[in-house]
Design a protein around this motif. Structure first.
Motif, short mmCIF file in Angstrom:
data_model
loop_
_atom_site.label_atom_id
_atom_site.label_comp_id
_atom_site.label_asym_id
_atom_site.label_seq_id
_atom_site.Cartn_x
_atom_site.Cartn_y
_atom_site.Cartn_z
N ALA A 1 -3.58 3.85 0.62
CA ALA A 1 -3.03 2.86 -0.41
C ALA A 1 -3.36 2.93 -1.76
O ALA A 1 -2.61 2.94 -2.70
N ALA A 2 -4.78 2.98 -1.90
CA ALA A 2 -5.23 2.97 -3.11
C ALA A 2 -5.09 4.22 -3.78
O ALA A 2 -4.87 4.26 -4.93
N ALA B 1 0.84 -1.25 0.03
CA ALA B 1 -0.01 0.15 -0.03
C ALA B 1 0.82 1.12 -0.01
O ALA B 1 1.92 1.04 -0.46
N ALA C 1 -7.45 -7.62 5.61
CA ALA C 1 -7.14 -6.11 5.36
C ALA C 1 -7.57 -5.70 3.98
O ALA C 1 -7.32 -6.40 3.21
N PRO C 2 -7.65 -4.39 3.90
CA PRO C 2 -8.01 -3.82 2.34
C PRO C 2 -6.52 -4.07 1.59
O PRO C 2 -5.39 -4.30 2.18
N ARG C 3 -6.69 -4.11 0.17
CA ARG C 3 -5.69 -4.37 -0.83
C ARG C 3 -4.58 -3.22 -0.65
O ARG C 3 -5.06 -2.03 -0.31
N GLY C 4 -3.41 -3.50 -0.54
CA GLY C 4 -2.21 -2.84 -0.45
C GLY C 4 -1.83 -2.24 1.04
O GLY C 4 -1.01 -1.55 1.35
N VAL C 5 -2.54 -2.97 2.11
CA VAL C 5 -2.26 -2.72 3.49
C VAL C 5 -1.73 -4.17 4.31
O VAL C 5 -2.57 -5.08 4.20
N VAL D 1 -7.33 0.79 9.73
CA VAL D 1 -6.98 -0.22 8.65
C VAL D 1 -7.80 0.22 7.40
O VAL D 1 -7.25 0.09 6.31
N THR D 2 -9.13 0.48 7.56
CA THR D 2 -9.96 0.92 6.49
C THR D 2 -9.34 2.24 5.84
O THR D 2 -9.44 2.41 4.69
N GLY E 1 -6.39 1.62 3.95
CA GLY E 1 -6.87 1.22 2.71
C GLY E 1 -6.97 2.04 1.55
O GLY E 1 -6.44 1.89 0.50
#
Length: 440
Positions: A352-353, A298, A375-379, A345-346, A349
């Motif tokens: 990171a996006a 991320a 976890a969200p993508r990239g984290v 974490v949200t 994310g």
């Protein structure tokens, strides 16, 4: 001593009602908490003046509807009032006593004929109000008479001044007539000078016409020279364009040579492409991952100024490392730990996006975590092992990075910031990340 009547309470004059509230507020704090209504327990903790100011309406309403509370307060008030309180409680207040004080005490302790005492106080207050109104009207009339007398004196003075001013103006008028005659003579002299100036002007116009012709000829010569200069400038621009094209060609050749040299070096070192990053190796050996936590890549963040964080995240291959609980307890400490982790974490994310940077968030105590959502993508979410702190794991993550890679560490812990700074990382406070998340 007390006479609770089912008849409606009389309407209290404003001064009496305010005094009742003040007396009750003064002794409210001396009652035990279990003898107070729930609505007044918090008011009782205020200072006496603050009780009357902030809780006055609530106290008055409770006294009017709660006879038991009124009796308890009356006992305290009568005791505090001394001889006057005792006399009012017996229904025999002294004649020289303040009617407002007598009425307030009578309303609280309700002696025999307490309604008569309140009525007498009401009449006394009404009489005082009427006397004050008559006195005010009398003062106003006296002031009007004084102003009228003053205005008459001023008018006499102004009349005397106007007479003096009229005499002065007559004298000035005589002087103005004489001045007018002098000005007439001056006008005639000026007209003669104007005629002479007109003759001189005609002469100067002839000279100006000749100077204009000479100026036009000079302009034509300058235009010819300007056209020649523009032609030379055009030739210089063409020459400069050719030189710039030559420089661009040499620069392109240099970059192509560097690129081919890099390809040859990669081939010679036999470096295979990798989908793992240094932090992934630290995560495998130095941290626990509760079931359901998924590492990912991320993007990063920065210090007390979110703009500084954005600048660091714009650097190539930036890695953002976040001290999880240090941030959540500063931003959302009123939530549960699970809600704190989920919210942080949200938010990471989303960053990171947006930035495509590598993001790692570290929390203390993996052994206390039971089942986390992905976890969200990239984290990448990491938890320290038993016997190890999140601060230690953050330092390992920083030391694992190659020299020169931009690593941003979010933590308001001074010891963590100093430690990672010695290893080339950029420490920023939790406030910067919270402000950046709020902006997102």
């Amino acid at each position: 001593m007390f006479d609770d009547s089912y008849e409606p309470d009389p309407v209290l004059p404003d001064p009496v009602r305010q005094r009742v509230t003040a007396l009750a507020a003064g002794v409210l704090g001396s009652l035990p908490g279990d003898e107070l209504p729930v609505s007044l327990r918090r008011v009782a903790k205020f200072a006496p003046k603050q009780r009357a100011k902030l809780g006055g309406p609530l106290i008055a309403a409770q006294i009017a509807t709660d006879a038991l509370l009124r009796q308890r307060l009356a006992a305290k008030v009568v005791e505090a009032a001394g001889d006057l309180g005792a006399a009012v409680a017996e229904g025999t207040p002294p004649g020289a006593a303040d009617p407002t004080e007598v009425a307030a005490l009578a309303y609280l302790c309700r002696p025999p004929a307490w309604r008569d005492l309140i009525g007498a106080a009401t009449e006394a207050l009404r009489a005082e109000t009427e006397q004050a109104l008559v006195a005010a009207q009398t003062r106003e009339l006296e002031q009007r008479v004084a102003r009228a007398e003053h205005d008459r004196t001023v008018a006499r003075t102004e009349a005397d001044k106007l007479r003096d001013e009229l005499a002065r103006l007559r004298e000035e008028a005589g002087g103005l007539r004489e001045e007018n005659r002098r000005l007439g003579r001056s006008v005639r002299e000026l007209e003669q000078r104007e005629r002479r100036a007109a003759d001189l002007l005609a002469t100067e116009k002839g000279r100006a016409a000749r100077a204009t012709a000479d100026h036009d000829a000079e302009i034509r010569r300058l235009k010819a020279r300007l056209a020649e200069a523009e032609s030379q400038a055009g030739a210089a621009r063409v020459s400069a364009k050719e030189a710039r094209a030559n420089d661009d060609a040499r620069l392109w050749l240099l970059l192509e040579t560097i690129g081919q040299a890099a390809v040859g070096l990669r081939r010679e070192l036999a470096l295979d492409p990798t989908d793992r990053l240094p932090a992934d190796f630290v995560a495998d050996t130095a941290a626990d991952r509760p079931e359901g936590v998924m590492p990912a890549k991320a993007r990063a963040l920065d210090a007390t100024d979110p703009a500084r964080l954005d600048q660091l995240l714009d650097l190539p291959k930036a890695h953002l490392v976040v001290d999880g609980y240090n941030v959540t307890k500063a931003g959302y400490g009123d939530l549960s730990l699970e809600q704190q982790r989920s919210r942080l974490v949200t938010g990471l994310g989303g960053i990171a996006a947006q930035t495509r940077a590598e993001v790692t968030v570290v929390f203390d105590g993996a052994e206390r975590i039971v089942g986390l959502p992905p976890a969200p993508r990239g984290v990448r979410v990491l938890f320290s092992k038993k016997g190890e702190t999140a601060d230690d794991l953050i330092r390992r993550l920083v030391r694992a990075e190659p020299a020169g890679r931009p690593v941003v560490v979010i933590s308001s812990d001074r010891e963590v910031a100093d430690g990672v700074r010695r290893h080339g990382a950029y420490p920023l406070s939790s406030t910067a990340l919270l402000r950046r998340l709020g902006r997102t």
